[in-house]
Design a protein around this motif. Structure first.
Motif, PDB file in Angstrom:
ATOM      1  N   SER A 116     -16.239  -4.719  -5.033  1.00  0.00           N
ATOM      2  CA  SER A 116     -17.110  -4.127  -6.157  1.00  0.00           C
ATOM      3  C   SER A 116     -17.005  -2.583  -5.908  1.00  0.00           C
ATOM      4  O   SER A 116     -16.994  -1.938  -4.727  1.00  0.00           O
ATOM      5  CB  SER A 116     -18.561  -4.274  -5.794  1.00  0.00           C
ATOM      6  OG  SER A 116     -19.416  -3.613  -6.561  1.00  0.00           O
ATOM      7  N   TYR A 117     -16.371  -1.929  -7.056  1.00  0.00           N
ATOM      8  CA  TYR A 117     -16.191  -0.563  -7.047  1.00  0.00           C
ATOM      9  C   TYR A 117     -17.654   0.337  -6.955  1.00  0.00           C
ATOM     10  O   TYR A 117     -17.583   1.437  -6.270  1.00  0.00           O
ATOM     11  CB  TYR A 117     -15.539  -0.041  -8.227  1.00  0.00           C
ATOM     12  CG  TYR A 117     -14.059  -0.440  -8.078  1.00  0.00           C
ATOM     13  CD1 TYR A 117     -13.034   0.325  -7.399  1.00  0.00           C
ATOM     14  CD2 TYR A 117     -13.432  -1.438  -8.871  1.00  0.00           C
ATOM     15  CE1 TYR A 117     -11.615   0.039  -7.177  1.00  0.00           C
ATOM     16  CE2 TYR A 117     -12.149  -1.824  -8.738  1.00  0.00           C
ATOM     17  CZ  TYR A 117     -11.410  -1.313  -7.999  1.00  0.00           C
ATOM     18  OH  TYR A 117      -9.824  -1.538  -8.006  1.00  0.00           O
ATOM     19  N   GLU A 118     -18.600  -0.303  -7.479  1.00  0.00           N
ATOM     20  CA  GLU A 118     -19.940   0.091  -7.373  1.00  0.00           C
ATOM     21  C   GLU A 118     -20.424   0.298  -5.895  1.00  0.00           C
ATOM     22  O   GLU A 118     -20.723   1.355  -5.580  1.00  0.00           O
ATOM     23  CB  GLU A 118     -20.822  -0.586  -8.261  1.00  0.00           C
ATOM     24  CG  GLU A 118     -20.740  -0.467  -9.814  1.00  0.00           C
ATOM     25  CD  GLU A 118     -19.894  -1.561 -10.320  1.00  0.00           C
ATOM     26  OE1 GLU A 118     -19.865  -1.734 -11.644  1.00  0.00           O
ATOM     27  OE2 GLU A 118     -19.103  -2.015  -9.731  1.00  0.00           O
ATOM     28  N   PHE A 143       0.852  -1.353   0.250  1.00  0.00           N
ATOM     29  CA  PHE A 143       0.009  -0.247   0.049  1.00  0.00           C
ATOM     30  C   PHE A 143       0.887   1.139   0.018  1.00  0.00           C
ATOM     31  O   PHE A 143       0.666   2.137  -0.651  1.00  0.00           O
ATOM     32  CB  PHE A 143      -1.030  -0.155   1.238  1.00  0.00           C
ATOM     33  CG  PHE A 143      -1.485   1.223   1.490  1.00  0.00           C
ATOM     34  CD1 PHE A 143      -2.721   1.678   0.588  1.00  0.00           C
ATOM     35  CD2 PHE A 143      -1.454   2.137   2.377  1.00  0.00           C
ATOM     36  CE1 PHE A 143      -3.262   2.954   0.622  1.00  0.00           C
ATOM     37  CE2 PHE A 143      -2.084   3.309   2.612  1.00  0.00           C
ATOM     38  CZ  PHE A 143      -3.126   3.605   1.818  1.00  0.00           C
ATOM     39  N   ALA A 144       1.714   1.489   0.850  1.00  0.00           N
ATOM     40  CA  ALA A 144       2.794   2.572   0.880  1.00  0.00           C
ATOM     41  C   ALA A 144       3.253   2.939  -0.493  1.00  0.00           C
ATOM     42  O   ALA A 144       3.395   3.936  -0.891  1.00  0.00           O
ATOM     43  CB  ALA A 144       3.815   2.271   1.839  1.00  0.00           C
ATOM     44  N   PHE A 195      -6.642   9.222  -2.980  1.00  0.00           N
ATOM     45  CA  PHE A 195      -7.850   8.661  -2.286  1.00  0.00           C
ATOM     46  C   PHE A 195      -8.047   7.373  -3.102  1.00  0.00           C
ATOM     47  O   PHE A 195      -8.638   6.667  -2.464  1.00  0.00           O
ATOM     48  CB  PHE A 195      -8.968   9.717  -2.446  1.00  0.00           C
ATOM     49  CG  PHE A 195      -8.521  10.873  -1.140  1.00  0.00           C
ATOM     50  CD1 PHE A 195      -9.140  10.599   0.030  1.00  0.00           C
ATOM     51  CD2 PHE A 195      -7.697  11.798  -1.385  1.00  0.00           C
ATOM     52  CE1 PHE A 195      -8.959  11.639   1.048  1.00  0.00           C
ATOM     53  CE2 PHE A 195      -7.720  12.932  -0.237  1.00  0.00           C
ATOM     54  CZ  PHE A 195      -8.065  12.900   0.855  1.00  0.00           C
ATOM     55  N   VAL A 196      -8.422   7.331  -4.449  1.00  0.00           N
ATOM     56  CA  VAL A 196      -8.690   6.250  -4.776  1.00  0.00           C
ATOM     57  C   VAL A 196      -7.942   5.021  -4.474  1.00  0.00           C
ATOM     58  O   VAL A 196      -8.577   3.902  -4.333  1.00  0.00           O
ATOM     59  CB  VAL A 196      -8.498   6.453  -6.537  1.00  0.00           C
ATOM     60  CG1 VAL A 196      -8.815   5.074  -7.322  1.00  0.00           C
ATOM     61  CG2 VAL A 196      -9.596   7.314  -7.094  1.00  0.00           C
ATOM     62  N   LEU A 202      -9.643  -1.397   0.083  1.00  0.00           N
ATOM     63  CA  LEU A 202     -10.765  -1.861   0.518  1.00  0.00           C
ATOM     64  C   LEU A 202     -11.432  -2.849  -0.328  1.00  0.00           C
ATOM     65  O   LEU A 202     -12.559  -3.598   0.278  1.00  0.00           O
ATOM     66  CB  LEU A 202     -11.926  -0.648   0.670  1.00  0.00           C
ATOM     67  CG  LEU A 202     -11.392   0.438   1.816  1.00  0.00           C
ATOM     68  CD1 LEU A 202     -12.582   1.351   1.849  1.00  0.00           C
ATOM     69  CD2 LEU A 202     -11.210  -0.227   3.226  1.00  0.00           C
ATOM     70  N   THR A 203     -10.997  -3.089  -1.773  1.00  0.00           N
ATOM     71  CA  THR A 203     -11.818  -4.081  -2.324  1.00  0.00           C
ATOM     72  C   THR A 203     -11.330  -5.566  -2.018  1.00  0.00           C
ATOM     73  O   THR A 203     -12.163  -6.467  -2.441  1.00  0.00           O
ATOM     74  CB  THR A 203     -11.113  -3.944  -3.852  1.00  0.00           C
ATOM     75  OG1 THR A 203      -9.818  -3.905  -3.967  1.00  0.00           O
ATOM     76  CG2 THR A 203     -11.732  -2.501  -4.448  1.00  0.00           C
TER      77      THR A 203
END
Length: 492
Positions: free
Chosen positions: A263-265, A197-198, A250-251, A257-258
């Motif tokens: 699901s991005y929706e 992530f970093a 931010f994205v 979290l996926t």
């Protein structure tokens, strides 16, 4: 800038109420329909002669310009003028001439398997067309809005309502989300381990820096040149480049979290719901819309800061759509035709989902709806749903046009043959606008500023305004074609 003229300019784009959703002009679909009929039935744009270039420009650039200016009061007439010859060609001419049979692909060997394997993420002409048409509309509108020939109902609303330009800014973010899915899918297809992530956050920040710098340059130029500005649009210092610049980190944060919500929706809906609940249950809505400007940066830029949540939700909704429509979709048990049907079905479901949610969110819906008005200034839930529904519908219609007029595109036997068929099914000018992307948007902003500083746009008559706008559109088109020819691209 003369203070009196500056005040007139600011008043010209302030306190507007927009128009109804049905009034949003979609002439780009009609233009692409006629272009597709000319190309598939007459091979009009192959080879790409000077006459083909002129017709391409007339249809896909000036068609949009005239739809939002000179023909804005008679969109039905303009659409009939474009659709009628397309329908005539479709009904009276044979389909595209059969292409030469592609050579069967060589059998894979252990050494060259990767060279002959189909690219799992092909280029889709309908996606290129959709993004480019959105870019043309955006570039045209940002200058045209300063002239009286551009109807006030198309300009951005003050607080509540819908308009063409309100839709345009959201569509810009949605389309960026759609194409961002390519990187996600490419990483999945490679099978490589996902970076930490970093590391991913650091990479996203690097992508953000150029956009944030552009935002600072725009801020400096607006303040330094005493340029007319609509403060309630984003705030005193904020501008759209800051919104775009903050999206990548931010994205990336929400992308982690996926693992739990694949699901991005759903992630998009989650942001929407939480933001809307806070707007309705606290004083945040009144703080953004009617509170006096304080001396702190938050108060001065509250519209841009809080509306960012809505744009983040729009981006994630676009990425969700992109993950479904970008992959090739074929397999040993699924033919190209079945894969295309799957894409169309997915888009139909996306349109149905976002439209139904928008209906229940923005109307009483027979007593079951929330009846919340759309607000681009807040980027509230109805706005996000409206943008998502509209763009999903646009993608569906562009995909249908391609499927009807260029059925060979998704049936290509190999990558080489596919590239040729894809090129034949894509307008050269729209392909160039898609290639130029953000660089063209930046140039359009610079040209808009230059025109406004040298021409009293409020005082020129309609013929003079149209001459300036046509010249502006021609300059942008020429630049787009040159950038594509020499493979110049602003990489962020």
């Amino acid at each position: 800038m003369d203070p009196n003229y500056k005040a007139r300019k600011e008043a010209f784009v302030s306190n507007l109420s927009g128009s109804n959703i049905q009034d949003i002009n979609t002439v780009s679909l009609s233009s692409v329909l006629l272009w597709s009929a000319l190309q598939s039935r007459l091979s009009f744009f192959t080879p790409y002669s000077p006459a083909a270039l002129i017709v391409d420009f007339l249809l896909n650039v000036l068609g949009i310009l005239f739809a939002t200016t000179a023909y804005s009061s008679m969109p039905l007439l303009l659409n009939i003028l474009l659709i009628s010859p397309a329908a005539l060609l479709f009904l009276t001419k044979n389909g595209p001439r059969p292409a030469q049979k592609a050579k069967p692909p060589r059998k894979q060997s252990k050494n060259d398997g990767s060279q002959n394997k189909d690219e799992p993420l092909p280029i889709h002409p309908f996606l290129t067309t959709y993004r480019a048409a959105m870019m043309v509309v955006t570039c045209v509108a940002i200058l045209a809005v300063d002239f009286k020939v551009f109807p006030r109902r198309f300009a951005k609303v003050e607080n509540w309502g819908t308009s063409l330009m309100d839709l345009g800014v959201g569509s810009f973010v949605f389309s960026a989300g759609v194409v961002s899915a390519r990187a996600v899918l490419k990483n999945r297809a490679s099978g490589a381990a996902k970076a930490g992530f970093a590391q991913r956050l650091a990479g996203s920040v690097r992508h953000s820096i150029p956009l944030l710098v552009l935002g600072l340059i725009r801020l400096w130029s607006v303040k330094g040149l005493d340029y007319a500005e609509h403060v309630s649009e984003y705030g005193v210092h904020w501008n759209f480049f800051f919104t775009l610049g903050l999206l990548p980190p931010f994205v990336e944060l929400f992308d982690t979290l996926t693992i739990f919500v694949p699901s991005y929706e759903i992630l998009s809906l989650g942001i929407m719901v939480i933001y809307q609940v806070v707007l309705e249950s606290t004083e945040l809505k009144s703080y953004i819309l009617v509170s006096p400007r304080g001396t702190d940066l938050l108060s001065k830029n509250r519209e841009g800061i809080f509306s960012f949540l809505g744009y983040l939700a729009i981006f994630l909704a676009g990425r969700g759509v992109g993950t479904h429509i970008i992959p090739r979709g074929t397999s040993p048990t699924k033919s190209p035709q079945q894969a295309r049907k799957s894409v169309l079905t997915t888009l139909v479901l996306q349109v149905a989902l976002w439209s139904a949610l928008f209906y229940f969110n923005s109307t009483y819906a027979m007593g079951y709806g929330a009846n919340i008005m759309v607000s681009r200034r807040l980027a509230n839930m109805p706005y996000v749903l409206w943008v998502s529904a509209f763009n999903s519908a646009q993608l569906l219609l562009f995909c249908l046009i391609e499927t009807v007029f260029f059925p060979a595109v998704h049936r290509a036997a190999n990558q080489e043959n596919e590239a040729e068929r894809t090129s034949l099914a894509t307008s050269h000018i729209l392909r160039a606008f898609n290639h130029g992307g953000l660089a063209l948007f930046l140039v359009a902003n610079l040209l808009t500023g230059a025109v406004n500083l040298t021409v009293p746009t409020l005082d020129v008559n309609a013929p003079q305004a149209m001459a300036i706008l046509i010249a502006y559109a021609a300059i942008l088109t020429g630049l787009a074609l040159a950038m594509e020819k020499y493979n110049i691209k602003l990489r962020l």
